[in-house]
Design a protein around this motif. Structure first.
Motif, short mmCIF file in Angstrom:
data_model
loop_
_atom_site.label_atom_id
_atom_site.label_comp_id
_atom_site.label_asym_id
_atom_site.label_seq_id
_atom_site.Cartn_x
_atom_site.Cartn_y
_atom_site.Cartn_z
N TYR A 144 4.74 -13.04 3.76
CA TYR A 144 4.15 -11.78 4.25
C TYR A 144 5.24 -11.03 4.97
N ASN A 145 5.48 -9.79 4.55
CA ASN A 145 6.55 -9.00 5.17
C ASN A 145 6.10 -8.47 6.52
N VAL A 146 6.79 -8.93 7.56
CA VAL A 146 6.59 -8.40 8.91
C VAL A 146 7.77 -7.50 9.19
N GLY A 147 7.59 -6.19 9.01
CA GLY A 147 8.72 -5.29 9.10
C GLY A 147 9.71 -5.61 7.98
N GLN A 148 10.96 -5.86 8.34
CA GLN A 148 12.00 -6.20 7.36
C GLN A 148 12.19 -7.70 7.22
N TRP A 149 11.30 -8.47 7.80
CA TRP A 149 11.44 -9.93 7.78
C TRP A 149 10.29 -10.55 6.99
N ALA A 150 10.64 -11.47 6.09
CA ALA A 150 9.63 -12.15 5.27
C ALA A 150 9.24 -13.46 5.94
N LYS A 151 7.98 -13.57 6.31
CA LYS A 151 7.46 -14.77 6.97
C LYS A 151 6.69 -15.61 5.94
N GLU A 152 7.04 -16.88 5.83
CA GLU A 152 6.35 -17.74 4.87
C GLU A 152 4.94 -18.05 5.37
N SER A 194 0.83 -1.21 0.00
CA SER A 194 0.00 0.00 0.00
C SER A 194 0.86 1.26 0.00
N ASP A 195 2.17 1.10 0.22
CA ASP A 195 3.11 2.21 0.15
C ASP A 195 4.38 1.72 -0.55
N LYS A 196 5.41 2.48 -0.51
CA LYS A 196 6.65 2.10 -1.17
C LYS A 196 7.66 1.48 -0.21
N LYS A 197 7.21 1.15 0.98
CA LYS A 197 8.12 0.64 2.00
C LYS A 197 7.83 -0.83 2.29
N MET A 198 8.88 -1.52 2.72
CA MET A 198 8.73 -2.92 3.09
C MET A 198 8.10 -3.02 4.46
N GLY A 199 7.08 -3.87 4.57
CA GLY A 199 6.37 -4.06 5.83
C GLY A 199 4.87 -4.15 5.58
N GLY A 200 4.26 -5.27 6.01
CA GLY A 200 2.84 -5.46 5.79
C GLY A 200 2.50 -5.72 4.33
N ASP A 201 3.36 -6.47 3.63
CA ASP A 201 3.19 -6.68 2.19
C ASP A 201 2.93 -8.14 1.87
N ASP A 202 2.09 -8.36 0.88
CA ASP A 202 1.82 -9.68 0.31
C ASP A 202 2.91 -9.95 -0.72
N VAL A 203 3.64 -11.07 -0.58
CA VAL A 203 4.80 -11.33 -1.43
C VAL A 203 4.70 -12.72 -2.07
N MET A 204 4.97 -12.78 -3.36
CA MET A 204 5.09 -14.04 -4.08
C MET A 204 6.54 -14.19 -4.52
N ALA A 205 7.16 -15.32 -4.18
CA ALA A 205 8.57 -15.53 -4.48
C ALA A 205 8.78 -16.86 -5.19
N CYS A 206 9.71 -16.87 -6.12
CA CYS A 206 10.13 -18.09 -6.81
C CYS A 206 11.51 -18.44 -6.28
N VAL A 207 11.62 -19.60 -5.64
CA VAL A 207 12.83 -19.96 -4.89
C VAL A 207 13.49 -21.18 -5.52
N HIS A 208 14.77 -21.05 -5.79
CA HIS A 208 15.57 -22.15 -6.34
C HIS A 208 16.16 -22.94 -5.17
N ASP A 209 15.82 -24.24 -5.08
CA ASP A 209 16.30 -25.05 -3.96
C ASP A 209 17.52 -25.86 -4.36
N ASP A 210 18.04 -26.62 -3.39
CA ASP A 210 19.27 -27.39 -3.61
C ASP A 210 19.09 -28.55 -4.58
N ASN A 211 17.84 -28.93 -4.85
CA ASN A 211 17.57 -30.03 -5.78
C ASN A 211 17.41 -29.54 -7.22
N GLY A 212 17.61 -28.25 -7.44
CA GLY A 212 17.50 -27.71 -8.78
C GLY A 212 16.10 -27.29 -9.17
N ARG A 213 15.14 -27.46 -8.28
CA ARG A 213 13.76 -27.07 -8.57
C ARG A 213 13.53 -25.60 -8.25
#
Length: 275
Positions: A158-166, A132-151
């Motif tokens: 969800y951004n809680v302050g500067q921390w992304a909670k899955e 809702s603003d230009k700052k990190m915090g309280g944001d809905d986030v979609m991420a594409c993550v590369h794991d150790d198996n190559g997938r």
């Protein structure tokens, strides 16, 4: 070329041998057994024959067992549709595309869904946040993550302050991703409208888009690559398609206000000269 009928002939010959000849060969024994016992013996012979035929046919090269169909390759992201049938954001070198930009995102409406395509120059993760603003915090986030198996897995945060909670509830569907040429690239859909919930926004509303990417450790995201990740200049509407380019830091030298002021001052000095 005609296929051999050896297995069929073998089946018929052995069926006669086991289910008809055997009982007659041991008629003296079978006569001592009642009708149920005779039927059981025939069934046993038949099952034994079927088992043997399965073992034979599984090694018979004339009738290969079907194999799983090949997995469809990841379709490359088209940039010539940007600003026409989908909206795009490019961050990096001027003229870059989905395979050369530091960061790339596209979106388009498909029925009741929005399809997103993300790509970044990283071996870890690439994400977009809806804020809702230009700052990190309280944001809905979609991420594409590369794991150790190559997938490449699509995860919801969800951004809680500067921390992304899955968040376990993941609105993504029709997910696909690839790690190639040291880039994480993915494609997924999520519904435009969702039940009211703090961690999932309605995409029919306009939001600032936060763009980020960075390394991952054992499939877990870590801090993004740059201290101040790019943000959309204004709120983004999924009903409006634009092709927006944002130069990376290496190409912003002569576009900053201070540098422009310095250029104007030097130009003025050179034009005025000395008395």
């Amino acid at each position: 070329m005609q296929q051999s009928h050896a297995p069929a002939s073998f089946f018929i010959a052995n069926l006669r041998k086991f289910c008809f000849l055997v009982p007659h060969q041991y008629s003296s024994v079978i006569s001592e057994v009642n009708a149920i016992g005779t039927l059981s013996l025939q069934c046993y012979c038949f099952l034994l024959l079927v088992f043997y035929l399965v073992m034979v046919c599984s090694h018979y090269t004339g009738y290969p067992f079907p194999t799983a169909p090949p997995v469809d390759p990841f379709a490359k992201i088209r940039v010539d549709d940007c600003g026409k049938t989908k909206g795009c954001f490019r961050y990096g070198k001027p003229g870059c595309n989905a395979e050369t930009c530091d960061y790339f995102l596209s979106y388009r409406r498909i029925g009741a869904d929005v399809e997103f395509e993300l790509s970044a120059d990283t071996d870890g993760w690439v994400a977009v946040g809806f804020s809702s603003d230009k700052k990190m915090g309280g944001d809905d986030v979609m991420a594409c993550v590369h794991d150790d198996n190559g997938r490449v897995r699509i995860q919801h945060f969800y951004n809680v302050g500067q921390w992304a909670k899955e968040i376990q509830r993941n609105p993504a569907r029709d997910e696909e991703g690839i790690f190639e040429n040291n880039r994480v690239t993915c494609r997924f859909k999520r519904p435009v409208y969702v039940p009211r919930e703090e961690t999932i926004v309605d995409l029919h509303l306009s939001w600032y888009y936060l763009f980020a990417w960075g390394p991952a450790i054992q499939g877990s995201i870590t801090r993004h690559d740059i201290d101040s990740p790019p943000v959309s200049e204004r709120v983004v509407s999924i009903y409006k398609y634009e092709d927006i380019f944002m130069p990376s830091a290496a190409y912003q030298t002569f576009s900053s206000p201070f540098c422009l002021l310095l250029i104007v001052a030097l130009t003025f000095y050179l034009l005025m000269g000395t008395p």
